[in-house]
Design a protein around this motif. Structure first.
Motif, PDB file in Angstrom:
ATOM      1  N   LYS A   1      14.194  -9.924  -9.575  1.00  0.00           N
ATOM      2  CA  LYS A   1      15.077  -9.537  -8.483  1.00  0.00           C
ATOM      3  C   LYS A   1      16.135 -10.605  -8.246  1.00  0.00           C
ATOM      4  CE  LYS A   1      15.549  -8.211  -3.826  1.00  0.00           C
ATOM      5  NZ  LYS A   1      15.264  -8.578  -2.471  1.00  0.00           N
TER       6      LYS A   1
ATOM      7  N   LEU B   1       5.642   7.076  -8.623  1.00  0.00           N
ATOM      8  CA  LEU B   1       4.687   8.061  -8.115  1.00  0.00           C
ATOM      9  C   LEU B   1       5.412   9.180  -7.383  1.00  0.00           C
ATOM     10  CD1 LEU B   1       1.619   8.576  -7.857  1.00  0.00           C
ATOM     11  CD2 LEU B   1       1.740   7.459  -5.624  1.00  0.00           C
TER      12      LEU B   1
ATOM     13  N   VAL C   1      -2.940   1.178  -7.045  1.00  0.00           N
ATOM     14  CA  VAL C   1      -1.784   0.527  -7.688  1.00  0.00           C
ATOM     15  C   VAL C   1      -0.738   0.175  -6.638  1.00  0.00           C
ATOM     16  CG1 VAL C   1       0.179   0.952  -9.207  1.00  0.00           C
ATOM     17  CG2 VAL C   1      -2.091   1.558  -9.947  1.00  0.00           C
ATOM     18  N   VAL C   2      -0.550   1.091  -5.679  1.00  0.00           N
ATOM     19  CA  VAL C   2       0.528   0.876  -4.714  1.00  0.00           C
ATOM     20  C   VAL C   2       0.135  -0.172  -3.680  1.00  0.00           C
ATOM     21  CG1 VAL C   2       1.874   1.999  -2.923  1.00  0.00           C
ATOM     22  CG2 VAL C   2       1.463   3.160  -5.062  1.00  0.00           C
TER      23      VAL C   2
ATOM     24  N   GLN D   1      15.796  -2.170  -4.450  1.00  0.00           N
ATOM     25  CA  GLN D   1      15.320  -3.039  -5.526  1.00  0.00           C
ATOM     26  C   GLN D   1      14.640  -4.253  -4.903  1.00  0.00           C
ATOM     27  OE1 GLN D   1      15.788  -2.120  -8.833  1.00  0.00           O
ATOM     28  NE2 GLN D   1      16.588  -0.231  -7.939  1.00  0.00           N
ATOM     29  N   THR D   2      13.356  -4.131  -4.571  1.00  0.00           N
ATOM     30  CA  THR D   2      12.681  -5.227  -3.879  1.00  0.00           C
ATOM     31  C   THR D   2      12.161  -6.276  -4.828  1.00  0.00           C
ATOM     32  OG1 THR D   2      10.649  -3.991  -4.025  1.00  0.00           O
ATOM     33  CG2 THR D   2      11.941  -3.724  -2.013  1.00  0.00           C
ATOM     34  N   GLY D   3      11.934  -5.903  -6.083  1.00  0.00           N
ATOM     35  CA  GLY D   3      11.345  -6.833  -7.030  1.00  0.00           C
ATOM     36  C   GLY D   3       9.821  -6.770  -7.033  1.00  0.00           C
ATOM     37  N   PHE D   4       9.229  -5.962  -6.122  1.00  0.00           N
ATOM     38  CA  PHE D   4       7.763  -5.850  -6.073  1.00  0.00           C
ATOM     39  C   PHE D   4       7.311  -4.716  -6.976  1.00  0.00           C
ATOM     40  CE2 PHE D   4       8.563  -7.547  -1.689  1.00  0.00           C
ATOM     41  CZ  PHE D   4       8.178  -8.838  -2.014  1.00  0.00           C
ATOM     42  N   VAL D   5       6.318  -5.019  -7.814  1.00  0.00           N
ATOM     43  CA  VAL D   5       5.830  -4.023  -8.770  1.00  0.00           C
ATOM     44  C   VAL D   5       5.344  -2.791  -8.031  1.00  0.00           C
ATOM     45  CG1 VAL D   5       4.099  -3.559 -10.519  1.00  0.00           C
ATOM     46  CG2 VAL D   5       5.214  -5.782 -10.416  1.00  0.00           C
ATOM     47  N   ARG D   6       4.671  -3.034  -6.870  1.00  0.00           N
ATOM     48  CA  ARG D   6       4.071  -1.888  -6.186  1.00  0.00           C
ATOM     49  C   ARG D   6       5.124  -0.928  -5.667  1.00  0.00           C
ATOM     50  NH1 ARG D   6       4.335  -4.098  -0.894  1.00  0.00           N
ATOM     51  NH2 ARG D   6       4.505  -6.336  -1.045  1.00  0.00           N
TER      52      ARG D   6
ATOM     53  N   ASP E   1       2.969  -9.600  -6.294  1.00  0.00           N
ATOM     54  CA  ASP E   1       4.158  -9.827  -5.459  1.00  0.00           C
ATOM     55  C   ASP E   1       4.846 -11.146  -5.788  1.00  0.00           C
ATOM     56  OD1 ASP E   1       3.619  -7.490  -4.356  1.00  0.00           O
ATOM     57  OD2 ASP E   1       3.304  -8.203  -2.304  1.00  0.00           O
TER      58      ASP E   1
ATOM     59  N   ALA F   1       6.190   1.110  -8.536  1.00  0.00           N
ATOM     60  CA  ALA F   1       5.128   2.071  -8.825  1.00  0.00           C
ATOM     61  C   ALA F   1       5.190   3.222  -7.835  1.00  0.00           C
ATOM     62  CB  ALA F   1       3.772   1.375  -8.749  1.00  0.00           C
ATOM     63  N   MET F   2       5.500   2.860  -6.592  1.00  0.00           N
ATOM     64  CA  MET F   2       5.615   3.883  -5.555  1.00  0.00           C
ATOM     65  C   MET F   2       6.703   4.883  -5.904  1.00  0.00           C
ATOM     66  SD  MET F   2       4.396   4.741  -2.696  1.00  0.00           S
ATOM     67  CE  MET F   2       4.522   4.876  -0.944  1.00  0.00           C
TER      68      MET F   2
ATOM     69  N   SER G   1       8.073 -11.660  -8.892  1.00  0.00           N
ATOM     70  CA  SER G   1       9.235 -10.788  -8.643  1.00  0.00           C
ATOM     71  C   SER G   1      10.514 -11.525  -9.036  1.00  0.00           C
ATOM     72  CB  SER G   1       9.276 -10.364  -7.176  1.00  0.00           C
ATOM     73  OG  SER G   1       9.328 -11.512  -6.370  1.00  0.00           O
TER      74      SER G   1
END
Lengths: 99, 629
Positions: free
Chosen positions: A98, B614, A21-22, B602-607, A92, B610-611, A95
């Motif tokens: 943002k 986690l 996922v990451v 706040q990057t806007g990236f889903v990952r 990515d 998720a990180m 987004s």
């Protein structure tokens, strides 16, 4: 066989799913990794049921499957919609919040 | 005795003022007549009350009216009450009588002014505030009127506020008055703290129990208040500039009534000053200083209104001196106040009439020989002149000589100093008033070809004539059979024992007359025998230069108060920017900085989200593991 081994497998599967996922960007792959984590959890539930000798964990596993099924329906629908509008399945790229 | 009429004295002009202010331009046509009528009706009520007063015997002439309970806090009770006694009625008749005459005069004087209605609204407001000042039955009620007349004075000095210098003059008067007002408010506070009451009757009753020190403190604070309002040393600098206002204002507020409020305050507080000899002596000294101060300034001024203003300052110095001489002087201070109200108002109206005929020229060096062109103005001004310099049998002779006589009779070094100062002041007064009259009405003409001096309309000269009659007759009436002294006796309680007289009244009068003649003689030698230069000569002695600059009072105030005050303000501004603003801005900067740092997460990236989830889950599990270990 030692039931603890099932738990090791479950932990391994969960870790693979979490890392996936990451690090992965393709929405489908990310989605599959989430499924992997859910199933790792299911495996752990079933193992615990076996260890404790009751059905609680198995019942919980059914619940998880139901939730996973619903999630797949909604999640895939979102991914397909995003793909249709942006011609890309990369997480990515999505987004927008943002900005 | 109570009377329901007292409130109408104040309410009538206040009503007029409110109507004129609220009706606005709609009342332009009739506003001046309305205001004059209300002022006159207030005078009528005053006369009626006076006649009722006369019909009662000495002890129970005072009447009161309780309006409402104003402040009620625990044991501290202040009623909004009015009190009309023998002292107040003198002022009521002076204020409404002279006030009405000046209203009438202003109708003609201000006829070309677009804002005449506003002017009359302010005038009515002034009359109401001044009446409240003299009718209030406690220091707090007096204070309301005291502030009211200060406001009216400010509004009227700055009436032509389109000229920045006039607006500045109004501000200067207001600021100087504030200093005095502070003294009055402190006096009220000390009075409440030590005596527990602020009403005149209460303070009078309790004054005996208070310590001399606290009474002296109250007395000195009251004196500060009087110096501010009555333009006494060291707060006198505003009066000269106050002449920026229209001339009727100078006559009513800055000659006849408002500036004498300080004298009223001191005479009204006679029970305090009688019990605090130090404060009383200080009053006399301030009076003596100011009467010379004003007289010296008066000698050097070429502006007719400023010369008269300096003279007002000097004459009020006489009144304050009289009030500072104790029980024997109070009645004479009030007498001089009343006679001065007539002759000075008359002379100011005369000056206004001259200005009216000379296109608002105020420089006496550009007058000369006006008696042929303005015979009535000359006659009325001349009668006022004879009254102020103290020529018998005109009004000033009776009132001023009495003050000089009482001052001499104080005895000892005090008597000689104060009496000598008053005597010298009389000589200087004669000099500068002769100078004013000679430069304005006698000699050869020095005005431009453009000026067409002419006599003023009847609406202007009738009030002048009436005031001139007062200048001639009032002194005789007040002293005839000691009438004013006896009239005021219940209020100010003159000393029953007779002082050993150092100088006989006749001797004092003769000395004063000689001093006056010397003053007149010098002025005639200087200004009638020689031609008066149109431009003020520059090669004059340093003393003349200092006198022209108001004896450096403005320079002193500027150097000692204004400049350091500005420095202090600038320092405060810097401190405000550095400390207060710095702290506020610092907090703001810190918040913004923290926010922008946190925003990077706040990057806007889903990952990355998720990180975080986690990591959060791992942290949570670790925490549970640590706790259950």
């Amino acid at each position: 066989m030692n039931p603890a081994n099932y738990l090791y497998v479950a932990a391994l599967l969960f870790t693979i799913g979490a890392i996936g996922v990451v690090v992965r960007r393709n929405a489908i792959v990310v989605f599959m990794c989430i499924e992997l984590m859910l199933n790792a959890a299911n495996l752990a539930f079933v193992t615990f049921a076996r260890i404790n000798g009751n059905l609680d964990g198995q019942v919980m596993a059914f619940f998880t499957m139901v939730v996973a099924a619903c999630e797949v329906v909604v999640g895939l629908a979102i991914i397909v919609t995003i793909y249709r509008s942006r011609r890309s399945a990369s997480v990515d790229d999505a987004s927008l919040l943002k900005r | 005795m109570t009377s329901n009429l007292l409130v109408y004295l104040i309410a009538l002009p206040l009503f007029g003022s409110a109507i004129l202010m609220l009706a606005g331009r709609r009342s332009d046509k009739w506003g001046h007549l309305f205001a004059t009528a209300l002022s006159a009706s207030s005078f009528g009520v005053g006369l009626y009350l006076f006649s009722q007063m006369l019909s009662r015997s000495g002890g129970n002439r005072a009447v009161t009216q309780n309006l409402f309970s104003w402040i009620s806090v625990g044991t501290f009770q202040v009623n909004a009450g009015l009190m009309l006694d023998q002292l107040s009625i003198c002022f009521v008749l002076l204020i409404t009588g002279v006030g009405t005459l000046i209203h009438i005069y202003s109708i003609a004087y201000m006829s070309h002014d677009l804002d005449r209605r506003r002017f009359f609204s302010y005038l009515n407001f002034f009359i109401a505030a001044m009446l409240l000042l003299v009718l209030g039955d406690s220091y707090l009620n007096l204070y309301v009127g005291w502030e009211g007349v200060g406001l009216a004075s400010y509004l009227l000095i700055g009436f032509w506020n389109q000229k920045p210098t006039y607006a500045t003059a109004a501000k200067k008067a207001f600021v100087a008055n504030r200093v005095g007002d502070l003294g009055l408010s402190l006096a009220i506070m000390i009075s409440f703290a030590t005596l527990g009451t602020v009403s005149f009757a209460g303070v009078k009753a309790h004054a005996g129990q208070a310590s001399t020190a606290s009474l002296t403190a109250i007395g000195i604070m009251l004196l500060v208040a009087a110096t501010g309002k009555s333009a006494q040393f060291p707060l006198q600098a505003w009066l000269g500039d106050a002449m920026a206002g229209p001339t009727p204002v100078s006559a009513l507020i800055h000659a006849a009534t408002m500036v004498t409020a300080g004298v009223y305050l001191i005479v009204r507080s006679n029970f305090i000053f009688d019990a605090a000899p130090t404060a009383q002596l200080l009053v006399a000294i301030i009076g003596a200083i100011t009467l010379l101060f004003g007289a010296v300034i008066g000698m050097a001024k070429d502006d007719i209104k400023k010369a008269l203003a300096a003279s007002t300052m000097s004459q009020i110095g006489y009144m304050i001196l009289g009030a500072g001489l104790g029980p024997v002087g109070y009645a004479f201070a009030i007498m001089h106040l009343l006679t001065h109200g007539f002759f000075k108002a008359g002379m100011f109206l005369g000056a206004g009439s001259v200005m009216h005929g000379m296109d608002d020229e105020v420089n006496m060096r550009r007058y000369g020989g006006l008696r042929k062109f303005m015979p009535i103005t000359f006659a009325t001004f001349g009668l006022g002149y004879l009254a102020i310099i103290g020529v018998p049998p005109f009004a000033g002779f009776y009132s001023k000589d009495k003050i000089i006589e009482v001052a001499f009779n104080m005895g000892g070094i005090k008597g000689v100093t104060l009496g000598g100062a008053a005597m010298l002041g009389a000589a200087i007064t004669a000099f500068y008033m002769t100078r004013v009259v000679v430069m304005t009405f006698a000699g050869n003409k020095r005005w431009d070809e453009k000026a067409h001096p002419h006599e003023s309309p009847a609406m202007m000269w009738i009030p002048m004539v009436l005031l001139a009659v007062g200048s001639v007759a009032s002194g005789f009436i007040f002293t005839h059979g000691n009438s004013l002294v006896n009239w005021l006796a219940p209020v100010v309680a003159p000393n029953p024992e007779h002082h050993s007289e150092m100088l006989k009244p006749a001797v004092v009068s003769i000395m004063a007359l000689v001093a006056v003649l010397i003053g007149i003689g010098i002025a005639i030698m200087k200004y009638l025998r020689k031609d008066v230069p149109v431009v003020a000569p520059e090669n004059v002695s340093i003393f003349t230069k200092i006198a022209r600059r108001d004896l450096l009072q403005d320079d002193f105030n500027e150097a000692v108060f204004m400049r350091p005050g500005q420095k202090l303000t600038q320092g405060l501004v810097v401190a405000d920017k550095a400390l207060i603003d710095g702290a506020v801005r610092g907090v703001a900067r810190m918040t913004v900085g923290t926010g922008s740092t946190l925003r990077n997460t706040q990057t806007g990236f889903v990952r990355s989200y998720a990180m975080w989830i986690l990591l959060g889950a791992i942290g949570l599990i670790a925490a549970i593991w640590v706790v259950t270990l």
